[in-house]
Design a protein around this motif. Sequence first.
Motif, PDB file in Angstrom:
ATOM      1  N   TYR A 183      27.360  58.332  51.267  1.00  0.00           N
ATOM      2  CA  TYR A 183      26.376  58.867  50.322  1.00  0.00           C
ATOM      3  C   TYR A 183      27.067  59.593  49.166  1.00  0.00           C
ATOM      4  CZ  TYR A 183      22.075  57.963  52.974  1.00  0.00           C
ATOM      5  OH  TYR A 183      20.996  57.366  53.589  1.00  0.00           O
ATOM      6  N   VAL A 184      28.094  60.360  49.483  1.00  0.00           N
ATOM      7  CA  VAL A 184      28.827  61.100  48.453  1.00  0.00           C
ATOM      8  C   VAL A 184      29.469  60.141  47.458  1.00  0.00           C
ATOM      9  CG1 VAL A 184      30.810  62.609  48.043  1.00  0.00           C
ATOM     10  CG2 VAL A 184      29.233  63.120  49.908  1.00  0.00           C
ATOM     11  N   GLU A 185      30.110  59.097  47.947  1.00  0.00           N
ATOM     12  CA  GLU A 185      30.809  58.159  47.071  1.00  0.00           C
ATOM     13  C   GLU A 185      29.834  57.363  46.210  1.00  0.00           C
ATOM     14  OE1 GLU A 185      33.195  55.844  49.676  1.00  0.00           O
ATOM     15  OE2 GLU A 185      34.637  57.463  50.073  1.00  0.00           O
ATOM     16  N   VAL A 186      28.704  56.973  46.792  1.00  0.00           N
ATOM     17  CA  VAL A 186      27.703  56.238  46.017  1.00  0.00           C
ATOM     18  C   VAL A 186      27.098  57.126  44.939  1.00  0.00           C
ATOM     19  CG1 VAL A 186      25.438  55.128  46.132  1.00  0.00           C
ATOM     20  CG2 VAL A 186      27.171  54.595  47.842  1.00  0.00           C
ATOM     21  N   SER A 187      26.747  58.356  45.291  1.00  0.00           N
ATOM     22  CA  SER A 187      26.151  59.264  44.309  1.00  0.00           C
ATOM     23  C   SER A 187      27.123  59.599  43.195  1.00  0.00           C
ATOM     24  CB  SER A 187      25.679  60.550  45.001  1.00  0.00           C
ATOM     25  OG  SER A 187      26.784  61.306  45.487  1.00  0.00           O
ATOM     26  N   GLN A 188      28.399  59.699  43.523  1.00  0.00           N
ATOM     27  CA  GLN A 188      29.404  59.986  42.501  1.00  0.00           C
ATOM     28  C   GLN A 188      29.453  58.892  41.452  1.00  0.00           C
ATOM     29  OE1 GLN A 188      33.205  60.957  44.188  1.00  0.00           O
ATOM     30  NE2 GLN A 188      34.253  60.975  42.227  1.00  0.00           N
ATOM     31  N   PHE A 189      29.390  57.640  41.903  1.00  0.00           N
ATOM     32  CA  PHE A 189      29.393  56.518  40.962  1.00  0.00           C
ATOM     33  C   PHE A 189      28.102  56.478  40.149  1.00  0.00           C
ATOM     34  CE2 PHE A 189      28.093  52.178  39.977  1.00  0.00           C
ATOM     35  CZ  PHE A 189      29.162  51.750  39.206  1.00  0.00           C
ATOM     36  N   MET A 190      26.952  56.684  40.787  1.00  0.00           N
ATOM     37  CA  MET A 190      25.678  56.595  40.086  1.00  0.00           C
ATOM     38  C   MET A 190      25.533  57.703  39.050  1.00  0.00           C
ATOM     39  SD  MET A 190      24.328  53.880  41.239  1.00  0.00           S
ATOM     40  CE  MET A 190      22.673  53.995  40.561  1.00  0.00           C
ATOM     41  N   ILE A 191      26.039  58.893  39.355  1.00  0.00           N
ATOM     42  CA  ILE A 191      26.001  59.983  38.375  1.00  0.00           C
ATOM     43  C   ILE A 191      26.866  59.645  37.169  1.00  0.00           C
ATOM     44  CG2 ILE A 191      26.729  62.372  37.972  1.00  0.00           C
ATOM     45  CD1 ILE A 191      25.844  63.038  40.801  1.00  0.00           C
ATOM     46  N   ARG A 192      28.032  59.079  37.435  1.00  0.00           N
ATOM     47  CA  ARG A 192      28.907  58.698  36.323  1.00  0.00           C
ATOM     48  C   ARG A 192      28.287  57.589  35.488  1.00  0.00           C
ATOM     49  NH1 ARG A 192      35.214  56.578  36.657  1.00  0.00           N
ATOM     50  NH2 ARG A 192      35.811  57.263  34.555  1.00  0.00           N
ATOM     51  N   LEU A 193      27.632  56.635  36.136  1.00  0.00           N
ATOM     52  CA  LEU A 193      26.973  55.544  35.424  1.00  0.00           C
ATOM     53  C   LEU A 193      25.840  56.070  34.553  1.00  0.00           C
ATOM     54  CD1 LEU A 193      26.711  52.476  35.030  1.00  0.00           C
ATOM     55  CD2 LEU A 193      25.208  52.434  37.022  1.00  0.00           C
ATOM     56  N   LYS A 194      25.039  56.980  35.105  1.00  0.00           N
ATOM     57  CA  LYS A 194      23.930  57.542  34.333  1.00  0.00           C
ATOM     58  C   LYS A 194      24.449  58.420  33.208  1.00  0.00           C
ATOM     59  CE  LYS A 194      19.560  57.958  33.617  1.00  0.00           C
ATOM     60  NZ  LYS A 194      18.768  56.770  33.228  1.00  0.00           N
ATOM     61  N   ARG A 195      25.546  59.115  33.435  1.00  0.00           N
ATOM     62  CA  ARG A 195      26.091  59.996  32.406  1.00  0.00           C
ATOM     63  C   ARG A 195      26.587  59.204  31.196  1.00  0.00           C
ATOM     64  NH1 ARG A 195      31.622  62.032  31.920  1.00  0.00           N
ATOM     65  NH2 ARG A 195      31.648  63.668  30.333  1.00  0.00           N
ATOM     66  N   VAL A 196      27.309  58.112  31.435  1.00  0.00           N
ATOM     67  CA  VAL A 196      27.821  57.337  30.305  1.00  0.00           C
ATOM     68  C   VAL A 196      26.674  56.680  29.543  1.00  0.00           C
ATOM     69  CG1 VAL A 196      28.183  55.162  31.558  1.00  0.00           C
ATOM     70  CG2 VAL A 196      29.621  55.712  29.607  1.00  0.00           C
ATOM     71  N   GLU A 197      25.612  56.271  30.259  1.00  0.00           N
ATOM     72  CA  GLU A 197      24.456  55.710  29.572  1.00  0.00           C
ATOM     73  C   GLU A 197      23.777  56.770  28.706  1.00  0.00           C
ATOM     74  OE1 GLU A 197      20.260  53.350  30.561  1.00  0.00           O
ATOM     75  OE2 GLU A 197      21.432  54.273  32.170  1.00  0.00           O
ATOM     76  N   HIS A 198      23.640  57.984  29.236  1.00  0.00           N
ATOM     77  CA  HIS A 198      23.028  59.070  28.469  1.00  0.00           C
ATOM     78  C   HIS A 198      23.881  59.419  27.237  1.00  0.00           C
ATOM     79  CE1 HIS A 198      20.924  62.810  27.589  1.00  0.00           C
ATOM     80  NE2 HIS A 198      22.088  63.433  27.618  1.00  0.00           N
ATOM     81  N   LYS A 199      25.197  59.458  27.396  1.00  0.00           N
ATOM     82  CA  LYS A 199      26.085  59.766  26.275  1.00  0.00           C
ATOM     83  C   LYS A 199      25.972  58.704  25.180  1.00  0.00           C
ATOM     84  CE  LYS A 199      28.513  63.535  27.310  1.00  0.00           C
ATOM     85  NZ  LYS A 199      28.648  64.695  26.394  1.00  0.00           N
ATOM     86  N   LEU A 200      25.902  57.445  25.573  1.00  0.00           N
ATOM     87  CA  LEU A 200      25.793  56.368  24.591  1.00  0.00           C
ATOM     88  C   LEU A 200      24.457  56.428  23.856  1.00  0.00           C
ATOM     89  CD1 LEU A 200      27.376  53.443  26.629  1.00  0.00           C
ATOM     90  CD2 LEU A 200      28.292  54.452  24.535  1.00  0.00           C
ATOM     91  N   GLN A 201      23.388  56.746  24.554  1.00  0.00           N
ATOM     92  CA  GLN A 201      22.089  56.878  23.896  1.00  0.00           C
ATOM     93  C   GLN A 201      22.096  58.047  22.909  1.00  0.00           C
ATOM     94  OE1 GLN A 201      19.490  57.192  27.290  1.00  0.00           O
ATOM     95  NE2 GLN A 201      19.201  54.983  27.455  1.00  0.00           N
ATOM     96  N   SER A 202      22.769  59.135  23.280  1.00  0.00           N
ATOM     97  CA  SER A 202      22.860  60.289  22.374  1.00  0.00           C
ATOM     98  C   SER A 202      23.671  59.949  21.137  1.00  0.00           C
ATOM     99  CB  SER A 202      23.498  61.476  23.105  1.00  0.00           C
ATOM    100  OG  SER A 202      22.708  61.883  24.200  1.00  0.00           O
ATOM    101  N   ILE A 203      24.787  59.218  21.329  1.00  0.00           N
ATOM    102  CA  ILE A 203      25.629  58.867  20.181  1.00  0.00           C
ATOM    103  C   ILE A 203      24.915  57.861  19.293  1.00  0.00           C
ATOM    104  CG2 ILE A 203      26.962  56.860  20.975  1.00  0.00           C
ATOM    105  CD1 ILE A 203      28.405  60.019  19.336  1.00  0.00           C
ATOM    106  N   TRP A 204      24.049  57.005  19.867  1.00  0.00           N
ATOM    107  CA  TRP A 204      23.283  56.066  19.056  1.00  0.00           C
ATOM    108  C   TRP A 204      22.307  56.815  18.155  1.00  0.00           C
ATOM    109  CZ3 TRP A 204      18.162  54.815  18.347  1.00  0.00           C
ATOM    110  CH2 TRP A 204      17.903  53.622  17.659  1.00  0.00           C
ATOM    111  N   ARG A 205      21.645  57.832  18.698  1.00  0.00           N
ATOM    112  CA  ARG A 205      20.735  58.625  17.868  1.00  0.00           C
ATOM    113  C   ARG A 205      21.489  59.338  16.752  1.00  0.00           C
ATOM    114  NH1 ARG A 205      18.434  59.675  23.044  1.00  0.00           N
ATOM    115  NH2 ARG A 205      19.644  61.604  23.222  1.00  0.00           N
TER     116      ARG A 205
END
Length: 296
Positions: free
Chosen positions: A40-62
């Motif tokens: 669970y820890v390893e899966v959540s670590q990857f999913m948080i990183r995936l969501k973070r990079v998506e959020h950063k890209l959306q912010s930089i697009w704006r």
Amino acid sequence: MLLTFGEENSKNKGWDDVSLMYSLSAPLSYVVPKIALRQYVEVSQFMIRLKRVEHKLQSIWRRQMTEARSYLRSEELQRRKTPVANGGDMGAHGSDDSMRQAMRQSAIACSEMVQFFHQVQRYISLNVIEGAWGEFLETTGPVEASDAKTGDAREIDIDKWNEAHSKYIGVIHEVVCGGGSSGGMGFQRNLSGIFDTAFQFINAVKEMYSERTLSNRRGTASSSSPSPSERVQQYRNTLAGGSASASRHASSVSAVVARFKEQVRNIMRVLSHNTASDLQFLVVTIDFNGNYTEAA
């Protein structure tokens, strides 16, 4: 559920080592094995990183949209305010073309990155996690009404429940982190380089749109009542510096975008060799317009 920041000797720093961990109390703490909690820890670590990079890209697009409009307005006002003689407008067009090309390329690349990470996250959430959860409920869920009438009640003891739960998190962990008896896709392993490239792109775009870069190109407008000849010379100096800065940023963004596309093509080749039909569909959704195959 606890938010953890990794171990002291971890190689990852900052957000790359953030994960979620279940804190179980009795009697579940005696039932769920530690290896499942670690998964669970390893899966959540990857999913948080995936969501973070998506959020950063959306912010930089704006930010791209706002800064691009601001830049174009300032350029137009500066050209109207500052007299240019003896072919000075040639430098202006060269500087404008370089910066506009860099802005356009970065905007397109940002949209492509957002689309790629969104499709990966969607596949893991819907195809992998939801599919494994459905199988878990089917194995451990309550008896159906039709079965109750016939008396075929489903009996699930603690061992069978634990086996179904281990299978549930095991399937997710195998796809996300790799390993397992079937080898697993291992998105965490295959996307590690793409994560780094995406953050390099974000930093390159931030630098391109930084106040320092834009202030150099607005220097003429902020000067205090210079003479006409001084304004012409200041404008030419600004054009020379602006053109060099635009070319440098355009080159930096182009290199990062080229590396990202090559990494995506490599991922698509890995997915194409997988026999799972849903992974084949993921290839189609990533390259729905043939952008990566045509550039290969």
